[in-house]
Write a protein that holds these residues in place. Structure first.
Motif, PDB file in Angstrom:
ATOM      1  N   GLU A 237      51.902  38.717  32.125  1.00  0.00           N
ATOM      2  CA  GLU A 237      51.234  39.163  33.342  1.00  0.00           C
ATOM      3  C   GLU A 237      51.294  38.061  34.396  1.00  0.00           C
ATOM      4  O   GLU A 237      51.074  36.885  34.088  1.00  0.00           O
ATOM      5  CB  GLU A 237      49.790  39.529  33.050  1.00  0.00           C
ATOM      6  CG  GLU A 237      49.010  40.044  34.249  1.00  0.00           C
ATOM      7  CD  GLU A 237      47.618  40.499  33.870  1.00  0.00           C
ATOM      8  OE1 GLU A 237      46.639  39.915  34.394  1.00  0.00           O
ATOM      9  OE2 GLU A 237      47.499  41.437  33.045  1.00  0.00           O
ATOM     10  N   LEU A 238      51.608  38.452  35.618  1.00  0.00           N
ATOM     11  CA  LEU A 238      51.599  37.543  36.772  1.00  0.00           C
ATOM     12  C   LEU A 238      50.775  38.199  37.866  1.00  0.00           C
ATOM     13  O   LEU A 238      51.057  39.330  38.269  1.00  0.00           O
ATOM     14  CB  LEU A 238      53.012  37.270  37.283  1.00  0.00           C
ATOM     15  CG  LEU A 238      53.108  36.476  38.594  1.00  0.00           C
ATOM     16  CD1 LEU A 238      52.563  35.054  38.424  1.00  0.00           C
ATOM     17  CD2 LEU A 238      54.537  36.445  39.123  1.00  0.00           C
ATOM     18  N   VAL A 239      49.759  37.503  38.355  1.00  0.00           N
ATOM     19  CA  VAL A 239      48.893  37.986  39.428  1.00  0.00           C
ATOM     20  C   VAL A 239      49.139  37.130  40.661  1.00  0.00           C
ATOM     21  O   VAL A 239      49.184  35.895  40.567  1.00  0.00           O
ATOM     22  CB  VAL A 239      47.412  37.928  39.015  1.00  0.00           C
ATOM     23  CG1 VAL A 239      46.509  38.269  40.195  1.00  0.00           C
ATOM     24  CG2 VAL A 239      47.152  38.887  37.861  1.00  0.00           C
ATOM     25  N   VAL A 240      49.304  37.780  41.807  1.00  0.00           N
ATOM     26  CA  VAL A 240      49.530  37.102  43.078  1.00  0.00           C
ATOM     27  C   VAL A 240      48.411  37.499  44.033  1.00  0.00           C
ATOM     28  O   VAL A 240      48.206  38.694  44.283  1.00  0.00           O
ATOM     29  CB  VAL A 240      50.909  37.454  43.675  1.00  0.00           C
ATOM     30  CG1 VAL A 240      51.126  36.736  44.998  1.00  0.00           C
ATOM     31  CG2 VAL A 240      52.023  37.117  42.697  1.00  0.00           C
ATOM     32  N   VAL A 241      47.700  36.514  44.572  1.00  0.00           N
ATOM     33  CA  VAL A 241      46.605  36.761  45.506  1.00  0.00           C
ATOM     34  C   VAL A 241      46.872  35.982  46.791  1.00  0.00           C
ATOM     35  O   VAL A 241      46.872  34.746  46.767  1.00  0.00           O
ATOM     36  CB  VAL A 241      45.241  36.334  44.920  1.00  0.00           C
ATOM     37  CG1 VAL A 241      44.117  36.660  45.902  1.00  0.00           C
ATOM     38  CG2 VAL A 241      44.994  37.002  43.578  1.00  0.00           C
ATOM     39  N   PRO A 242      47.152  36.650  47.908  1.00  0.00           N
ATOM     40  CA  PRO A 242      47.284  35.915  49.181  1.00  0.00           C
ATOM     41  C   PRO A 242      46.004  35.138  49.483  1.00  0.00           C
ATOM     42  O   PRO A 242      44.900  35.615  49.212  1.00  0.00           O
ATOM     43  CB  PRO A 242      47.531  37.033  50.202  1.00  0.00           C
ATOM     44  CG  PRO A 242      48.087  38.178  49.402  1.00  0.00           C
ATOM     45  CD  PRO A 242      47.410  38.089  48.069  1.00  0.00           C
ATOM     46  N   HIS A 243      46.166  33.957  50.034  1.00  0.00           N
ATOM     47  CA  HIS A 243      45.001  33.095  50.250  1.00  0.00           C
ATOM     48  C   HIS A 243      43.932  33.765  51.105  1.00  0.00           C
ATOM     49  O   HIS A 243      42.734  33.657  50.823  1.00  0.00           O
ATOM     50  CB  HIS A 243      45.440  31.778  50.905  1.00  0.00           C
ATOM     51  CG  HIS A 243      46.284  30.918  50.014  1.00  0.00           C
ATOM     52  ND1 HIS A 243      46.056  30.788  48.664  1.00  0.00           N
ATOM     53  CD2 HIS A 243      47.379  30.139  50.282  1.00  0.00           C
ATOM     54  CE1 HIS A 243      46.948  29.974  48.136  1.00  0.00           C
ATOM     55  NE2 HIS A 243      47.763  29.568  49.088  1.00  0.00           N
ATOM     56  N   GLN A 244      44.350  34.472  52.160  1.00  0.00           N
ATOM     57  CA  GLN A 244      43.358  35.059  53.061  1.00  0.00           C
ATOM     58  C   GLN A 244      42.615  36.220  52.436  1.00  0.00           C
ATOM     59  O   GLN A 244      41.603  36.682  52.972  1.00  0.00           O
ATOM     60  CB  GLN A 244      44.016  35.515  54.376  1.00  0.00           C
ATOM     61  CG  GLN A 244      44.962  36.694  54.250  1.00  0.00           C
ATOM     62  CD  GLN A 244      46.371  36.259  53.956  1.00  0.00           C
ATOM     63  OE1 GLN A 244      46.603  35.154  53.480  1.00  0.00           O
ATOM     64  NE2 GLN A 244      47.344  37.124  54.257  1.00  0.00           N
ATOM     65  N   ARG A 245      43.099  36.721  51.260  1.00  0.00           N
ATOM     66  CA  ARG A 245      42.429  37.836  50.586  1.00  0.00           C
ATOM     67  C   ARG A 245      41.435  37.378  49.521  1.00  0.00           C
ATOM     68  O   ARG A 245      40.851  38.212  48.838  1.00  0.00           O
ATOM     69  CB  ARG A 245      43.474  38.759  49.948  1.00  0.00           C
ATOM     70  CG  ARG A 245      44.432  39.378  50.958  1.00  0.00           C
ATOM     71  CD  ARG A 245      43.697  40.103  52.035  1.00  0.00           C
ATOM     72  NE  ARG A 245      44.580  40.569  53.102  1.00  0.00           N
ATOM     73  CZ  ARG A 245      44.172  41.075  54.247  1.00  0.00           C
ATOM     74  NH1 ARG A 245      42.875  41.168  54.492  1.00  0.00           N
ATOM     75  NH2 ARG A 245      45.033  41.462  55.158  1.00  0.00           N
ATOM     76  N   THR A 246      41.270  36.086  49.365  1.00  0.00           N
ATOM     77  CA  THR A 246      40.264  35.572  48.439  1.00  0.00           C
ATOM     78  C   THR A 246      38.890  35.714  49.074  1.00  0.00           C
ATOM     79  O   THR A 246      38.556  35.021  50.032  1.00  0.00           O
ATOM     80  CB  THR A 246      40.538  34.097  48.102  1.00  0.00           C
ATOM     81  OG1 THR A 246      41.846  33.975  47.536  1.00  0.00           O
ATOM     82  CG2 THR A 246      39.513  33.580  47.107  1.00  0.00           C
ATOM     83  N   GLN A 247      38.078  36.621  48.562  1.00  0.00           N
ATOM     84  CA  GLN A 247      36.769  36.887  49.144  1.00  0.00           C
ATOM     85  C   GLN A 247      35.702  35.930  48.626  1.00  0.00           C
ATOM     86  O   GLN A 247      34.854  35.467  49.373  1.00  0.00           O
ATOM     87  CB  GLN A 247      36.361  38.332  48.864  1.00  0.00           C
ATOM     88  CG  GLN A 247      37.305  39.355  49.482  1.00  0.00           C
ATOM     89  CD  GLN A 247      36.857  40.772  49.244  1.00  0.00           C
ATOM     90  OE1 GLN A 247      35.824  41.016  48.636  1.00  0.00           O
ATOM     91  NE2 GLN A 247      37.639  41.729  49.724  1.00  0.00           N
ATOM     92  N   SER A 248      35.721  35.650  47.329  1.00  0.00           N
ATOM     93  CA  SER A 248      34.793  34.686  46.742  1.00  0.00           C
ATOM     94  C   SER A 248      35.355  34.268  45.398  1.00  0.00           C
ATOM     95  O   SER A 248      36.309  34.869  44.882  1.00  0.00           O
ATOM     96  CB  SER A 248      33.385  35.283  46.593  1.00  0.00           C
ATOM     97  OG  SER A 248      33.397  36.398  45.715  1.00  0.00           O
TER      98      SER A 248
END
Length: 553
Positions: free
Chosen positions: A433-444
């Protein structure tokens, strides 16, 4: 299209002459398509006995009811008339309007309701065609915003040409596109698109046969044969019947939803089309995707297949129904080249000079035994002095060796890497599994540490995004590395949100002054084609492919 809203058009996309912002009605056949089940139930209730008598060769009416035929017919006709009248009233009081930056829908004649959605907050727009709607050439529009999963606005049903025209207009507003100043009153054409990939039916069938469900059914069948042979009891076979029926239903649902899956890119966003009986066309602006997950079950590794799912505000939690799963899947089954293409669409700028190595390490990388990268440096950059280079593993920071007792198979696989634009989290030795989270979408974020984790000085870092199938979680990172990542990711998210000055996704991808057609560019030595969407005038231009360096898959 005017600044207040789109110009009303007819089915052919021509200006109809209606004033801007006028309340319009859906197609007259809409309530009958939605309520055909009720009509069928009425017909079944009143006609079942007569139909059975006809098949048996008996009189159509029992003698005891012969004198009541006129009253029965009158009662059935009254129920049918009231149902049709209810459908007509529902249609008459259902109106919609696109004006002043909102799409509004009024429904109900006894209990009135108005729903509206801001155009610049629209997360996605779907065109849905159930089988009966396809017969009549109609379609339903679903407007998704961040409202816990229920569609903010549903327009059912419009002519398919009207639905496409309305979607094009609304997506233009949501993307931040301006009308042509030379023709402000002209109807906006549907944006051109560039086909990216298509899933062959044979690969879809193969992925279902090699799924986890098939493995467990085969395992159950083998166990039943063995137990039957040992105990000389044939009743074990009956336990397989519910499993086979459930598996057949699951197979059909997945095949029906994933059949003819295609993906394309346009100035509107990522366009997905799929479905055998009920077809659906989704448009996902890349800037609205909150998180992405690439998974690979063990049996799929034989053919190098992957699945990709996303979190989109408005689509809600993962759920167990097929519709929720299909709407959050942007690639049901694909090879590595397909994964790289879709990654390039979701994350147009990878934030690293060597994306092929970094994303490749995230998909299938494994830290060398005894070598653990430290410091949480961005992938592709030089590591801190005194730490392991991490070069063979794409710069991923993996779990320390001391957690081998907690995760004997996964400690070399679990890890994270940060680029300039996103945080990459990988996990799973068998189920990759690989998860990609754009920095600006990190809410908390939150650090989790249980009793065993405290004993081994490790911690999990959980990133909170919108509800969906993706749950970003850094597993069993070293305590120092987890704390450093917590502080660094908070700073990266804060800086990324400062750079995001507009809710209109296309304004975040390219400056509004560029008027070139969208092009696909390949970085030298990279297997990832990075797409640059710059056709902001929405002219019907042909999409081009520009090669910089050797051509790849």
């Amino acid at each position: 299209m005017t600044p207040e809203g789109p110009v009303a058009t007819d089915g052919a996309g021509q200006v109809s002459g209606k004033p801007d912002g006028e309340w319009l009605r859906v197609h007259p056949a809409s309530p009958f398509i939605r309520g055909w089940v009720a009509l069928a139930a009425i017909g079944f209730f009143f006609g079942r006995d007569t139909f059975e008598r006809l098949l048996q060769g008996r009189p159509l009416m029992d003698d005891m009811y012969a004198g009541r035929v006129p009253f029965l017919l009158a009662g059935g006709g009254l129920v049918l008339l009231l149902s049709v009248l209810g459908f007509i009233m529902t249609w008459y009081f259902t109106r919609y309007q696109v004006a002043e930056g909102y799409v509004r829908v009024n429904t109900g004649f006894l209990f009135k309701q108005q729903r509206q959605a801001r155009l610049d907050r629209v997360q996605a727009i779907d065109i849905v065609q159930p089988l009966l709607a396809r017969v009549f050439g109609l379609a339903e529009l679903k407007f998704e915003v961040a409202d816990a999963g229920e569609s903010a606005v549903r327009l059912a049903y419009l002519r398919i040409d009207d639905a496409r025209q309305l979607r094009a207009t609304i997506l233009a507003r949501a993307a931040g596109l301006e009308p042509d100043p030379e023709r402000p009153e002209a109807a906006l054409p549907e944006a051109p698109e560039y086909p990216v990939l298509a899933v062959p039916p044979s690969r879809l069938v193969g992925s279902l046969l090699l799924s986890e469900q098939s493995f467990f059914v085969v395992l159950g069948a083998v166990a039943s044969v063995v137990l039957s042979a040992i105990t000389d009891n044939r009743s074990f076979y009956f336990y397989l019947i519910p499993a086979v029926l459930g598996l057949a239903a699951a197979y059909w649902g997945s095949f029906n939803k994933g059949y003819n899956f295609t993906a394309a890119i346009s100035p509107d966003g990522i366009r997905l089309r799929y479905g055998l009986l009920d077809t659906q066309a989704q448009t996902l602006p890349p800037g609205r995707i909150q998180a992405l997950k690439v998974t690979q079950p063990p049996l799929w590794r034989i053919f190098g297949w992957y699945r990709m799912q996303v979190n989109v505000a408005g689509y809600g939690g993962p759920g167990s129904n097929g519709e929720a799963a299909s709407r959050t899947t942007i690639l049901p089954v694909g090879v590595l080249a397909d994964v790289m293409r879709m990654l390039a669409l979701v994350l147009p700028e990878p934030g690293t000079a060597d994306p092929a190595r970094v994303f490749g390490a995230g998909l299938s990388g494994l830290a060398p035994g005894g070598a653990v990268s430290k410091g949480g440096v961005p992938a592709g950059e030089a590591p801190a002095a005194g730490s392991s280079t991490g070069a063979p593993d794409g710069g991923f920071v993996t779990s320390p060796q001391r957690v081998r007792l907690l995760a004997p198979m996964g400690w070399r696989r679990n890890g994270f890497a940060a680029t300039d634009t996103a945080l990459l989290i990988r996990s799973g030795r068998l189920w990759r599994e690989l998860v990609v989270v754009p920095h600006q979408r990190t809410q908390s974020m939150a650090l989790h540490q249980g009793p065993l984790a405290r004993r081994f000085r490790v911690a999990d870092l959980v990133l909170h995004t919108t509800a969906g199938p993706v749950s970003p979680r850094v597993i069993q990172a070293g305590l120092d590395e987890a704390r450093a990542l917590f502080d660094a990711q908070a700073a990266r998210a804060r800086e990324a949100r400062k750079r995001q000055t507009s809710e209109q996704w296309l304004a975040q991808v390219a400056p509004a002054t560029v008027a070139e057609p969208p092009v696909v560019r390949e970085r030298p030595g990279s297997e990832i084609p990075y797409l640059h969407t710059t056709d902001l005038r929405r002219e019907p231009v042909d999409l081009q492919t520009r090669e910089e360096g050797p051509q790849h898959g």
